[in-house]
Design a protein around this motif. Structure first.
Motif, PDB file in Angstrom:
ATOM      1  N   TYR A   1       0.844  -1.198   0.000  1.00 16.82           N
ATOM      2  CA  TYR A   1       0.000   0.000   0.000  1.00 16.82           C
ATOM      3  C   TYR A   1       0.884   1.255   0.000  1.00 16.82           C
ATOM      4  CZ  TYR A   1      -3.804  -3.205   0.893  1.00 16.82           C
ATOM      5  OH  TYR A   1      -4.721  -4.231   0.779  1.00 16.82           O
ATOM      6  N   TYR A   2       0.585   2.157  -0.931  1.00 17.20           N
ATOM      7  CA  TYR A   2       1.358   3.383  -1.107  1.00 17.20           C
ATOM      8  C   TYR A   2       0.457   4.609  -0.924  1.00 17.20           C
ATOM      9  CZ  TYR A   2       4.835   0.418  -3.447  1.00 17.20           C
ATOM     10  OH  TYR A   2       5.752  -0.563  -3.753  1.00 17.20           O
ATOM     11  N   CYS A   3       0.959   5.585  -0.177  1.00 15.92           N
ATOM     12  CA  CYS A   3       0.269   6.872  -0.127  1.00 15.92           C
ATOM     13  C   CYS A   3       0.923   7.817  -1.127  1.00 15.92           C
ATOM     14  CB  CYS A   3       0.294   7.456   1.279  1.00 15.92           C
ATOM     15  SG  CYS A   3       1.937   7.746   1.967  1.00 15.92           S
ATOM     16  N   ASN A   4       0.183   8.810  -1.547  1.00 18.11           N
ATOM     17  CA  ASN A   4       0.622   9.691  -2.610  1.00 18.11           C
ATOM     18  C   ASN A   4      -0.132  11.016  -2.490  1.00 18.11           C
ATOM     19  OD1 ASN A   4      -0.983  10.396  -5.375  1.00 18.11           O
ATOM     20  ND2 ASN A   4       1.210  10.350  -5.729  1.00 18.11           N
ATOM     21  N   CYS A   5       0.518  12.109  -2.835  1.00 15.47           N
ATOM     22  CA  CYS A   5      -0.202  13.380  -2.894  1.00 15.47           C
ATOM     23  C   CYS A   5       0.367  14.247  -4.003  1.00 15.47           C
ATOM     24  CB  CYS A   5      -0.180  14.116  -1.551  1.00 15.47           C
ATOM     25  SG  CYS A   5       1.444  14.712  -1.030  1.00 15.47           S
ATOM     26  N   VAL A   6      -0.373  15.253  -4.391  1.00  8.52           N
ATOM     27  CA  VAL A   6      -0.003  16.131  -5.500  1.00  8.52           C
ATOM     28  C   VAL A   6       0.590  17.414  -4.929  1.00  8.52           C
ATOM     29  CG1 VAL A   6      -0.815  17.357  -7.538  1.00  8.52           C
ATOM     30  CG2 VAL A   6      -1.853  15.174  -6.898  1.00  8.52           C
ATOM     31  N   LYS A   7       1.781  17.754  -5.403  1.00  5.05           N
ATOM     32  CA  LYS A   7       2.472  18.950  -4.924  1.00  5.05           C
ATOM     33  C   LYS A   7       2.704  19.904  -6.078  1.00  5.05           C
ATOM     34  CE  LYS A   7       6.319  20.345  -1.976  1.00  5.05           C
ATOM     35  NZ  LYS A   7       7.469  19.903  -1.178  1.00  5.05           N
ATOM     36  N   VAL A   8       2.797  21.196  -5.773  1.00  5.98           N
ATOM     37  CA  VAL A   8       3.009  22.212  -6.811  1.00  5.98           C
ATOM     38  C   VAL A   8       4.380  22.850  -6.606  1.00  5.98           C
ATOM     39  CG1 VAL A   8       1.845  23.998  -5.438  1.00  5.98           C
ATOM     40  CG2 VAL A   8       2.091  24.285  -7.913  1.00  5.98           C
ATOM     41  N   ASP A   9       5.100  23.025  -7.712  1.00  8.44           N
ATOM     42  CA  ASP A   9       6.351  23.774  -7.708  1.00  8.44           C
ATOM     43  C   ASP A   9       6.002  25.237  -7.962  1.00  8.44           C
ATOM     44  OD1 ASP A   9       8.754  25.089  -8.500  1.00  8.44           O
ATOM     45  OD2 ASP A   9       9.675  23.144  -8.929  1.00  8.44           O
ATOM     46  N   THR A  10       6.116  26.067  -6.928  1.00  7.39           N
ATOM     47  CA  THR A  10       5.680  27.463  -7.033  1.00  7.39           C
ATOM     48  C   THR A  10       6.537  28.263  -8.013  1.00  7.39           C
ATOM     49  OG1 THR A  10       7.044  27.979  -5.092  1.00  7.39           O
ATOM     50  CG2 THR A  10       4.714  27.500  -4.716  1.00  7.39           C
ATOM     51  N   HIS A  11       7.793  27.839  -8.236  1.00  5.27           N
ATOM     52  CA  HIS A  11       8.671  28.582  -9.146  1.00  5.27           C
ATOM     53  C   HIS A  11       8.373  28.239 -10.604  1.00  5.27           C
ATOM     54  CE1 HIS A  11      11.031  30.094  -5.812  1.00  5.27           C
ATOM     55  NE2 HIS A  11      11.139  28.869  -5.336  1.00  5.27           N
ATOM     56  N   MET A  12       8.188  26.944 -10.891  1.00  5.73           N
ATOM     57  CA  MET A  12       7.979  26.511 -12.265  1.00  5.73           C
ATOM     58  C   MET A  12       6.503  26.407 -12.637  1.00  5.73           C
ATOM     59  SD  MET A  12      11.087  26.177 -13.294  1.00  5.73           S
ATOM     60  CE  MET A  12      10.827  25.350 -14.849  1.00  5.73           C
ATOM     61  N   GLY A  13       5.623  26.353 -11.621  1.00  2.15           N
ATOM     62  CA  GLY A  13       4.208  26.205 -11.895  1.00  2.15           C
ATOM     63  C   GLY A  13       3.813  24.792 -12.294  1.00  2.15           C
ATOM     64  N   TRP A  14       4.642  23.805 -11.929  1.00  2.00           N
ATOM     65  CA  TRP A  14       4.369  22.410 -12.279  1.00  2.00           C
ATOM     66  C   TRP A  14       3.663  21.706 -11.137  1.00  2.00           C
ATOM     67  CZ3 TRP A  14       9.973  21.046 -14.238  1.00  2.00           C
ATOM     68  CH2 TRP A  14      10.180  21.698 -15.468  1.00  2.00           C
ATOM     69  N   TYR A  15       2.827  20.746 -11.483  1.00  2.00           N
ATOM     70  CA  TYR A  15       2.216  19.857 -10.507  1.00  2.00           C
ATOM     71  C   TYR A  15       2.859  18.477 -10.655  1.00  2.00           C
ATOM     72  CZ  TYR A  15      -1.430  23.347  -9.750  1.00  2.00           C
ATOM     73  OH  TYR A  15      -2.104  24.497  -9.442  1.00  2.00           O
ATOM     74  N   TYR A  16       3.204  17.868  -9.561  1.00  2.00           N
ATOM     75  CA  TYR A  16       3.788  16.533  -9.627  1.00  2.00           C
ATOM     76  C   TYR A  16       3.408  15.749  -8.368  1.00  2.00           C
ATOM     77  CZ  TYR A  16       7.391  18.730  -6.682  1.00  2.00           C
ATOM     78  OH  TYR A  16       8.042  19.418  -5.686  1.00  2.00           O
ATOM     79  N   ARG A  17       3.575  14.451  -8.450  1.00  2.00           N
ATOM     80  CA  ARG A  17       3.180  13.567  -7.348  1.00  2.00           C
ATOM     81  C   ARG A  17       4.406  13.113  -6.560  1.00  2.00           C
ATOM     82  NH1 ARG A  17      -2.018  11.070  -7.958  1.00  2.00           N
ATOM     83  NH2 ARG A  17      -3.082  11.789  -9.842  1.00  2.00           N
ATOM     84  N   ILE A  18       4.242  13.004  -5.243  1.00  2.00           N
ATOM     85  CA  ILE A  18       5.270  12.397  -4.402  1.00  2.00           C
ATOM     86  C   ILE A  18       4.647  11.197  -3.695  1.00  2.00           C
ATOM     87  CG2 ILE A  18       6.655  14.476  -4.102  1.00  2.00           C
ATOM     88  CD1 ILE A  18       5.346  14.933  -1.427  1.00  2.00           C
ATOM     89  N   PHE A  19       5.440  10.138  -3.558  1.00  2.00           N
ATOM     90  CA  PHE A  19       4.961   8.874  -3.014  1.00  2.00           C
ATOM     91  C   PHE A  19       5.671   8.523  -1.711  1.00  2.00           C
ATOM     92  CE2 PHE A  19       3.417   8.428  -7.270  1.00  2.00           C
ATOM     93  CZ  PHE A  19       2.368   7.524  -7.202  1.00  2.00           C
ATOM     94  N   GLY A  20       5.037   7.663  -0.942  1.00  2.00           N
ATOM     95  CA  GLY A  20       5.695   7.005   0.170  1.00  2.00           C
ATOM     96  C   GLY A  20       6.435   5.780  -0.335  1.00  2.00           C
ATOM     97  N   SER A  21       7.241   5.177   0.519  1.00  2.00           N
ATOM     98  CA  SER A  21       8.045   4.021   0.119  1.00  2.00           C
ATOM     99  C   SER A  21       7.235   2.736   0.069  1.00  2.00           C
ATOM    100  CB  SER A  21       9.230   3.844   1.086  1.00  2.00           C
ATOM    101  OG  SER A  21       8.760   3.765   2.425  1.00  2.00           O
ATOM    102  N   GLY A  22       6.008   2.746   0.629  1.00  2.00           N
ATOM    103  CA  GLY A  22       5.147   1.568   0.571  1.00  2.00           C
ATOM    104  C   GLY A  22       5.256   0.696   1.816  1.00  2.00           C
ATOM    105  N   THR A  23       4.143   0.065   2.181  1.00  2.00           N
ATOM    106  CA  THR A  23       4.094  -0.887   3.290  1.00  2.00           C
ATOM    107  C   THR A  23       3.427  -2.156   2.785  1.00  2.00           C
ATOM    108  OG1 THR A  23       3.943   0.855   4.975  1.00  2.00           O
ATOM    109  CG2 THR A  23       3.216  -1.351   5.607  1.00  2.00           C
ATOM    110  N   LYS A  24       4.120  -3.285   2.930  1.00  2.00           N
ATOM    111  CA  LYS A  24       3.601  -4.553   2.424  1.00  2.00           C
ATOM    112  C   LYS A  24       2.819  -5.279   3.520  1.00  2.00           C
ATOM    113  CE  LYS A  24       4.893  -8.744  -0.073  1.00  2.00           C
ATOM    114  NZ  LYS A  24       5.999  -9.483  -0.728  1.00  2.00           N
ATOM    115  N   LEU A  25       1.563  -5.614   3.234  1.00  2.00           N
ATOM    116  CA  LEU A  25       0.715  -6.359   4.169  1.00  2.00           C
ATOM    117  C   LEU A  25       0.707  -7.837   3.779  1.00  2.00           C
ATOM    118  CD1 LEU A  25      -1.459  -6.597   6.416  1.00  2.00           C
ATOM    119  CD2 LEU A  25      -3.168  -6.102   4.634  1.00  2.00           C
ATOM    120  N   SER A  26       0.992  -8.696   4.761  1.00  2.00           N
ATOM    121  CA  SER A  26       0.913 -10.146   4.570  1.00  2.00           C
ATOM    122  C   SER A  26      -0.184 -10.681   5.481  1.00  2.00           C
ATOM    123  CB  SER A  26       2.248 -10.815   4.907  1.00  2.00           C
ATOM    124  OG  SER A  26       3.274 -10.366   4.060  1.00  2.00           O
ATOM    125  N   VAL A  27      -1.212 -11.273   4.907  1.00  2.00           N
ATOM    126  CA  VAL A  27      -2.294 -11.878   5.686  1.00  2.00           C
ATOM    127  C   VAL A  27      -2.016 -13.374   5.735  1.00  2.00           C
ATOM    128  CG1 VAL A  27      -4.780 -12.191   5.911  1.00  2.00           C
ATOM    129  CG2 VAL A  27      -3.879 -10.092   4.896  1.00  2.00           C
TER     130      VAL A  27
END
Length: 320
Positions: free
Chosen positions: A115-141
């Protein structure tokens, strides 16, 4: 002609460096649960994305693509919308400190995934939107018990040893789940408190195979008379230290040189270092040329498609 692709390449590299330096925080490498138990996946650092308001949680199963589970508000962790995930009603989101936790009240075998979390961030200088992710957590049932790894550290022979560097090899084995994270510490031989090895001091290679994971770390061999090194392994069962500390072998430069044939000059460490630098520069040049060629190809292909579509549109007009 090549100026535009080169400029685009520089902008792209700058953006990639910026994005690589940012990451959401998922502290748990793995989580193991039995059927019917509850589980929570943490995700810290979403305050970086308050300007764009939105974050996401993804599920990634073996041999499948990423699937978005739900979209959340980053400021209060409320659910904005649920997507067409077959298990979307099983998941809840709760705010804990600065973390938007994803929760499962009762896990099922088919919840086993990363499972990965992710959010959208804005570069205020360039005006770009991009995503940053977490490293992930693996669930074993599973009903299998969590088992800490057995950790050992050894000196490793490598060509880098000829250039005044040394390599250390750390082995983690017999653990469940098999996912681990390595770190290194050093301590002065005359005593003192152990300190974590700075990431910039060397490079690390990790090899995974059934039953064990191996990390090879290159360090400066000039410290062989000063420090002893130990390996630490982060695991769901806890952090484990190697049973023994390892001293670095003396750099090869201090050893008597081997005899060379009379008609060949002796190869000095400086020559080896120069050769390595040349190889690195040639590889960098090769990658740059390949990327520029790809950009030129993409631009040409886009232009060709535009002309083709325009021609088709003109033919349709004449036909009418």
């Amino acid at each position: 002609m090549l100026f535009l692709p080169a400029a685009a390449l520089c902008c792209l590299c700058s953006a990639l460096v910026t994005m690589a330096a940012e990451q959401l925080i998922q502290d748990d490498l793995t989580l193991t649960r039995r059927v019917g138990q509850s589980v929570s996946f943490s995700c810290g650092g979403m305050e970086q994305c308050y300007e764009t308001e939105y974050g996401f949680w993804y599920q990634k199963k073996e041999n499948e693509t990423f699937k978005v589970i739900l979209r959340i508000y980053t400021n209060n962790c409320g659910v904005h919308s649920r997507y067409g995930h077959p298990q979307k009603e099983d998941f809840l989101v709760a705010k804990k400190h600065n973390s938007c936790e994803l929760k499962l009240e009762k896990v099922k075998p088919d919840h086993s995934a990363t499972y990965y979390c992710n959010c959208v961030k804005v570069d205020t200088h360039m005006g770009w939107y991009y995503r940053i992710f977490g490293s992930g957590t693996k669930l074993s049932v599973t009903d299998e018990q969590v088992v800490k790894p057995v950790v050992s550290v050894y000196p490793a022979a490598s060509r880098a040893h000829l250039e005044g560097n040394s390599s250390l090899l750390c082995v983690a084995s017999a653990m469940f789940p098999p996912l681990v994270q390595f770190s290194w510490k050093r301590q002065k031989k005359n005593g003192g408190e152990a300190e974590e090895l700075p990431p910039a001091e060397g490079e690390q290679l990790e090899l995974r195979e059934a039953g064990r994971t191996i990390a090879i770390r290159m360090v400066d061999g000039s410290h062989s008379d000063t420090y002893k090194y130990s390996c630490w392994v982060k695991h769901e069962g806890g952090t484990v230290e190697a049973r023994t500390q390892q001293e670095l072998p003396a750099p090869a430069a201090s050893c008597p040189p081997e005899r060379e044939p009379a008609d060949l000059p002796a190869l000095q460490p400086a020559d080896l270092s120069f050769q390595s630098q040349c190889r690195v520069k040639l590889l960098c040049l090769l990658y740059t040329v390949l990327i520029v060629k790809s950009l030129v190809y993409c631009c040409g292909l886009s232009l060709l498609m535009m002309l083709t579509n325009k021609g088709a549109s003109t033919n349709c007009t004449h036909a009418d």
